[in-house]
Design an enzyme around this catalytic site. Structure first.
Site, PDB file in Angstrom:
ATOM      1  N   GLU A 169       1.722  -3.542  -4.884  1.00 23.13           N
ATOM      2  CA  GLU A 169       0.683  -3.673  -3.857  1.00 23.13           C
ATOM      3  C   GLU A 169      -0.503  -2.761  -4.103  1.00 23.13           C
ATOM      4  O   GLU A 169      -1.561  -2.911  -3.466  1.00 23.13           O
ATOM      5  CB  GLU A 169       1.278  -3.406  -2.461  1.00 23.13           C
ATOM      6  CG  GLU A 169       1.411  -1.955  -2.063  1.00 23.13           C
ATOM      7  CD  GLU A 169       2.604  -1.227  -2.703  1.00 23.13           C
ATOM      8  OE1 GLU A 169       2.777  -0.027  -2.429  1.00 23.13           O
ATOM      9  OE2 GLU A 169       3.363  -1.864  -3.459  1.00 23.13           O
TER      10      GLU A 169
ATOM     11  N   HIS B 129       4.712   0.106  -7.625  1.00 20.41           N
ATOM     12  CA  HIS B 129       4.063  -0.385  -6.408  1.00 20.41           C
ATOM     13  C   HIS B 129       3.071  -1.497  -6.741  1.00 20.41           C
ATOM     14  O   HIS B 129       1.875  -1.236  -6.884  1.00 20.41           O
ATOM     15  CB  HIS B 129       3.345   0.761  -5.694  1.00 20.41           C
ATOM     16  CG  HIS B 129       4.260   1.685  -4.959  1.00 20.41           C
ATOM     17  ND1 HIS B 129       4.546   1.548  -3.619  1.00 20.41           N
ATOM     18  CD2 HIS B 129       4.981   2.757  -5.389  1.00 20.41           C
ATOM     19  CE1 HIS B 129       5.395   2.501  -3.237  1.00 20.41           C
ATOM     20  NE2 HIS B 129       5.671   3.244  -4.298  1.00 20.41           N
TER      21      HIS B 129
ATOM     22  N   CYS C  56       9.960   0.108  -4.875  1.00 17.65           N
ATOM     23  CA  CYS C  56      10.137   1.562  -4.929  1.00 17.65           C
ATOM     24  C   CYS C  56      11.352   1.976  -4.096  1.00 17.65           C
ATOM     25  O   CYS C  56      12.481   1.778  -4.519  1.00 17.65           O
ATOM     26  CB  CYS C  56       8.865   2.284  -4.516  1.00 17.65           C
ATOM     27  SG  CYS C  56       8.862   4.035  -5.003  1.00 17.65           S
TER      28      CYS C  56
END
Length: 223
Positions: free
Chosen positions: A206, A204, A110
């Site tokens: 994660e 993202h 990002c």
């Protein structure tokens, strides 16, 4: 050993404490660990230390976070651009430069992808709509890989990804190519073909359970 850059907040709360903190959402280290790596947090430091820090690592991740200061890419700050995070900008730009110079595998997530673009002379769109569900809520949309790219070798088919951003790559930095797009044409991944392993993703990973991008970084770091 995968180094992950961190936030630097003037006030954070945990237990009975409310103090300045260098912090990282737990999704980042868990993603590294899930992909078989060891995560090391890299809080903002004197940029002159970046070469020494990167020399001790096998891979580098530039994490998501606040907007890049527009002055970094020669632009005036627009109304909806967030406050500057100058210590992070300086430190992470130095980490990127050190990784590029040393050939250390590098992943930008990002903000990290946007900062990679800026580090190579590119610019950013300071505000766009449709890539976040609501304030503080991640959205999901599909990204489609570009054939023949590093990213396409990692994720050959279109896939849904978790996203939360209001800025995007505008003019590409030196040597970068777009390796994935959203349906609206927004660049969702960029890479540097002249380097051994350099990739930025606008989403993202994660925040999801797809380990492929991080596993590819860890594999390159082992190599």
């Amino acid at each position: 050993m995968i180094g992950v850059s961190t936030y630097l907040e003037s006030k954070a709360s945990w237990g009975v404490w409310e103090l300045p903190a260098a912090l990282l959402p737990v999704g980042y280290p868990r993603l590294v660990q899930g992909a078989g790596g060891i995560a090391a947090m890299l809080p903002p430091d004197d940029p002159s230390y970046a070469d020494e820090v990167v020399a001790r690592l096998d891979g580098v991740v530039i994490a998501g976070g606040p907007d890049v200061e527009p002055a970094r890419y020669g632009a005036e700050r627009e109304e909806r651009t967030g406050p500057a995070a100058r210590e992070r900008d300086a430190w992470e730009l130095a980490l990127i430069e050190a990784a590029l110079t040393s050939g250390t595998p590098l992943l930008g997530i990002c903000r990290g992808m946007q900062l990679l673009n800026v580090a190579l002379g590119g610019t950013l769109v300071q505000h766009m709509e449709g890539h976040a569900e609501a304030v503080g809520v991640f959205g999901t949309h599909e990204v489609k890989p570009v054939p023949g790219t590093l990213y396409e070798s990692i994720a050959p088919a279109a896939s849904a990804v978790p996203a939360y951003h209001h800025q995007a790559v505008d003019r590409l930095g030196r040597g970068l190519v777009v390796s994935a797009y959203a349906a609206d044409g927004t660049p969702e991944a960029v890479e540097l073909p002249s380097a051994d392993w350099v990739l930025g993703v606008q989403w993202h990973p994660e925040m999801g359970d797809d380990l492929r991008v991080m596993a590819a970084l860890v594999g390159a770091a082992r190599g």
